[in-house]
Design a protein around this motif. Structure first.
Motif, short mmCIF file in Angstrom:
data_model
loop_
_atom_site.label_atom_id
_atom_site.label_comp_id
_atom_site.label_asym_id
_atom_site.label_seq_id
_atom_site.Cartn_x
_atom_site.Cartn_y
_atom_site.Cartn_z
N VAL A 119 -1.91 -4.80 -7.88
CA VAL A 119 -1.58 -5.50 -6.65
C VAL A 119 -2.70 -6.50 -6.37
O VAL A 119 -3.88 -6.13 -6.33
N LEU A 136 0.83 -1.20 0.00
CA LEU A 136 0.00 0.00 0.00
C LEU A 136 0.87 1.25 0.00
O LEU A 136 0.54 2.25 -0.67
N CYS A 180 2.03 1.68 -3.53
CA CYS A 180 0.99 2.29 -4.36
C CYS A 180 0.96 3.80 -4.16
O CYS A 180 0.85 4.58 -5.13
N TYR A 195 -5.62 -1.80 -6.97
CA TYR A 195 -5.39 -2.65 -5.80
C TYR A 195 -6.59 -3.59 -5.67
O TYR A 195 -7.72 -3.15 -5.44
#
Length: 467
Positions: A181, A119, A122, A133
């Motif tokens: 992801v 995260l 990202c 995601y």
């Protein structure tokens, strides 16, 4: 409804070999206890015959829609083929950034920080890249709460909570994001495979479909993989073979430090590691791990010595602690944390036989501070000196470092990258180094004018140097 029936088979998680019954040892790869039960749909004979007839139409010789490219015409511009994340420790492990179209498998213990790292990744690239995601374990609201806690940028990050792999692949092809992801592969399932999510066949099929989309669209994809009780990524071993990079996120949950280690990388070295510190607001990079690992080191205490290990091209200094006490039992105890137990017994035998220091009726404990594992033989000399110092109850100099491999004859052998190790020690502030005598001829001594280099040939000489 599918024309067939469900049937239980056993699949090897290492090589993918199937068997109608359970076997203790896989007949294909020879691994033990890798056969796991799986449920598959078996077609009826009529359906199989129709499918074979439709497939066996043959092909026209010499005709194909494929077109080959000349190797010389393929662009290899690093700026266009890699995404630099800005997280330097991650870029180091990946070999300089994320390669377009690459598939990266990230494994680790529960709670190590895999989802946190991705995260933050990202958020780091969302300023100039669009990220998708996909979560199969949490809701989008839960991801939002974590993003707020980590204070990551959220403008160009799209979230979706889905586990059907065909729907996910269709969304990726429709959105064409710059990074995908998948968290995690064990929660994904394919409707064409009748077994439950997380089974060997499901993980294998889902990984293959994600790989096909990533390669065809040149979209880099990060896949989170859970680990089993043995520490290996759950699912078939073939999953690790088809991806481009396999990373392991290591670290004791009771300690704040985390190590990102590459075990496979088609686009870089597998010797590099990245070090992070887990804080309340996420993972922070550790750019100077040697200084961090040595902070708070007790001074003037016996049984302490500093070693230097190489993690890829990075030298890292670490503190070795040894404790030698009288045994209260008939058989003395030997324990090692962060150092190989069998190597500890070998070095104890060398100290007794070649140097005359006896530990036969004494308990010996070895501890590597900071949770780092010293698997390199270049740390042998530091471990031996720490044990000898604890036995004699005589402290080693606080600014002394020991580098060298110890042989069975008690000789101190050469180690690789000695100059890099000494430069790191000199930068941290060490003024004395005990090194193999043969290595002094290969060093540019003028570079280490601020250090006293003591060359030793045998373990007895090294112990005399600290008395």
């Amino acid at each position: 409804m599918k024309d067939g029936k469900l049937k239980s088979i056993y699949v090897c998680s290492n090589c993918g070999e199937t068997s109608p019954r359970w076997m203790g040892r896989c007949p294909s790869c020879g691994e033990w206890n890798t056969m796991t039960e799986d449920v598959v749909m078996v077609e009826s004979k009529a359906t199989a015959a129709k499918r074979s007839a439709s497939v066996a139409t043959g092909r026209v010789q010499g005709q194909t829609s494929l077109r080959a490219e000349r190797l010389a015409d393929i662009s290899t511009d690093e700026e266009k083929s890699r995404i630099v994340t800005g997280i330097h420790e991650l870029d180091r492990v990946l070999g300089g950034g994320i390669v377009l179209g690459s598939v990266v498998l990230l494994g680790g213990e529960p709670g190590a920080g895999k989802s946190t790292l991705l995260l933050q990744l990202c958020g780091a690239i969302s300023g100039s890249h669009h990220v998708l995601y996909v979560t199969g374990e949490e809701s989008t609201r839960q991801i939002k709460l974590r993003a707020n806690r980590l204070r990551v940028a959220q403008e160009n990050i799209s979230l979706v909570a889905e586990t059907e792999i065909d729907e996910i692949c269709g969304l990726i092809e429709q959105m064409r994001p710059d990074l995908v992801v998948i968290d995690s592969i064990q929660t994904m399932h394919c409707s064409d495979v009748s077994s439950s999510a997380g089974s060997v066949s499901q993980v294998k099929e889902c990984s293959a479909r994600l790989l096909a989309v990533a390669k065809s669209c040149e979209i880099p994809t990060f896949i989170v993989g859970h680990v089993n009780k043995d520490g290996a990524i759950a699912g078939p071993k073939v999953m690790e073979h088809i991806v481009d990079t396999v990373l392991y996120f290591e670290g004791d949950k009771t300690l704040p430090y985390r190590i990102l280690r590459g075990v496979k990388n088609r686009y870089g070295s597998t010797n590099e590691i990245g070090m992070f510190d887990m804080t309340g607001t996420g993972l922070t990079e550790i750019e100077n791990p040697s200084q961090l690992l040595l902070d708070g080191r007790p001074l003037g205490i016996s049984g302490n010595c500093v070693a230097c290990t190489m993690e890829g091209t990075r030298p890292i200094l670490s503190e070795v602690q040894a404790l030698v006490t009288k045994s209260g039992f008939g058989t003395p105890r030997r324990a090692a944390s962060g150092f190989d137990f069998n190597r500890t017994n070998l070095l104890l035998a060398v100290l007794e036989k070649r140097a005359g220091y006896f530990f036969a009726n004494l308990d010996v404990y070895i501890n590597i501070v900071g949770g780092l594992d010293l698997n390199e033989t270049a740390c042998d000399l530091a471990v031996c000196l720490a044990m000898a110092s604890a036995l004699m109850d005589k402290p080693i100099g606080d600014k002394t470092i020991a580098i060298g491999e110890v042989g069975l004859a008690g000789e101190i052998r050469n180690v690789t990258f000695l100059e890099n190790r000494l430069r790191e020690a000199q930068r941290i502030g060490f003024t004395k180094a005990i090194v193999p005598k043969h290595s002094l001829k290969q060093l540019e001594l003028s570079e280490f004018s601020d250090m006293e280099l003591i060359g030793v040939s045998y373990i007895r000489d090294a112990i005399q140097a600290i008395k």
